[in-house]
Enzyme design. Sequence first.
Site, PDB file in Angstrom:
ATOM      1  N   HIS A 153      30.559  47.999  49.752  1.00  0.00           N
ATOM      2  CA  HIS A 153      30.889  49.128  48.862  1.00  0.00           C
ATOM      3  C   HIS A 153      32.244  48.913  48.181  1.00  0.00           C
ATOM      4  CE1 HIS A 153      27.717  51.372  51.083  1.00  0.00           C
ATOM      5  NE2 HIS A 153      28.215  50.729  52.118  1.00  0.00           N
ATOM      6  N   SER A 274      45.960  37.872  24.717  1.00  0.00           N
ATOM      7  CA  SER A 274      45.680  39.012  23.853  1.00  0.00           C
ATOM      8  C   SER A 274      46.452  38.839  22.556  1.00  0.00           C
ATOM      9  CB  SER A 274      46.113  40.297  24.563  1.00  0.00           C
ATOM     10  OG  SER A 274      46.374  41.326  23.622  1.00  0.00           O
ATOM     11  N   LYS A 280      49.126  39.363  28.648  1.00  0.00           N
ATOM     12  CA  LYS A 280      47.744  39.295  29.126  1.00  0.00           C
ATOM     13  C   LYS A 280      47.242  37.872  29.380  1.00  0.00           C
ATOM     14  CE  LYS A 280      45.200  42.072  29.831  1.00  0.00           C
ATOM     15  NZ  LYS A 280      44.317  42.833  28.933  1.00  0.00           N
TER      16      LYS A 280
END
Length: 452
Positions: A153, A274, A280
């Site tokens: 999960h 980016s 980024k």
Amino acid sequence: MWKGRFSKTTADLLQQYGESVSYDWRLYPHDIAGSIAHARAQLNAGLLTQDEFEQIENGLRQIEAEITEGTFEFSIELEDIHMNIESALTERIGAAGAKLHTARSRNDQVATDTRLYCRASIDTLRELISDLQRSLVNQAETHAQTIVPGYTHLQRGQPVTIGHHLLAYVEMLARDKERLSDARKRVNQCPLGSGALAGSTINLDRAAIAQELGFESITHNSMDAISDRDYIAELLFSFSLIGAHLSRLSEDLILWCSSEFGFITLSDAHTTGSSLMPQKKNPDICELTRGKTGRLYGNLMSILTALKGLPLTYNRDLQEDKEPLFDSIDTLTLALKINTEMIEAMEINTQECLNAASDPLLLATDLADWLVKNGVAFRSAHELVGKAVAASLREGVPLDQLDLTTIDPVFTSEASSIFSLQKALEARTNTGAPSFKNVKEEADRWTQLLQE
Ligand code: ARG
């Protein structure tokens, strides 16, 4: 090719609508091999002289070389690769070329070509999957002891190792290769000789043709043979499942290279920046792989849908089998290659992995197992440890520092000896479990298997 019956030429739009040569040209080596085998059978049946056969073979070889070199001129008026090649041959060698299509239809021809193409693609893809497996095994070998949380999960569950996690994908990919090998048996049957749908009144040695083309056997029902595309649907399913596996791996890697996890660092060569945010570094390969899996599924749906309403035998709908097939093969080929390279080059941040695994709650199950070993039934042990976890969270004291005897006297001071990740992993010795020794042995077993 059918001018005898027609008094008007084909409309321009129909030519555009119906042509397939812009994509089926890639079948050419198989089309040529098939034609040579077919011509040889005609020679042996006395339908061609030795000289005519040689003209055909040489003519076809020359056309093949020109296509490979990029100097051959394709024409959409001739619809597909089959008619482009046959027409060029007849243009060049005349009478002998006009005999080639005896006892053959484009229907058995295209089925033969596509099967040969699928067979070659299966062999290449199997190799590429092995390469990807090798890159995973190499990392697994290096990181057989790199401890990391295992999740269910997406919540931390129990400690495993990076090696164990990566080897899970090696297992999936092994089944994928098996599925391809299994599909190959059904692909590797020769339909040539089935004609348009009902064979031919001219008998050629089908077994000899099949043997020359490396087929394992010949098909046994002409109607089935020319309209069957099961093998394509089956391959597209196998490709979809490979996509699913690659996509799950991609998702793991996307999470792992986020600042939140920090388990891996992808190479600059395999990430992009980016145009706006200077800091980024994005895992585009993983995202593209996850995204392209949608195409693989879509291609499977296309072929299944195209097949479902078709009466026997050939219908032109079947021409729609090729683009999905080719697209899936191209997509997977590149996906496998680039993922292999990326995984080989990625760095695993051992310390970050260990930090994330160092939450003592990861050993709650081990604590319950300790109680079981001390005579407590598992259900009661589960409840007692649950209470300890609740107390730990309530009081803000890590589970391994909590005085467990206040929860229940069955916890002796020895209970806290289980709070060692090292020991927790060493204790997982069952086959398939992630003890360091097991993972190392599994990595070695795979290295060995992948060498063969
Ligand atoms: N290009 C066609 C295909 O891919 C070849 C078979 C054509 N047969 C026909 N009866 N029109 O299906």
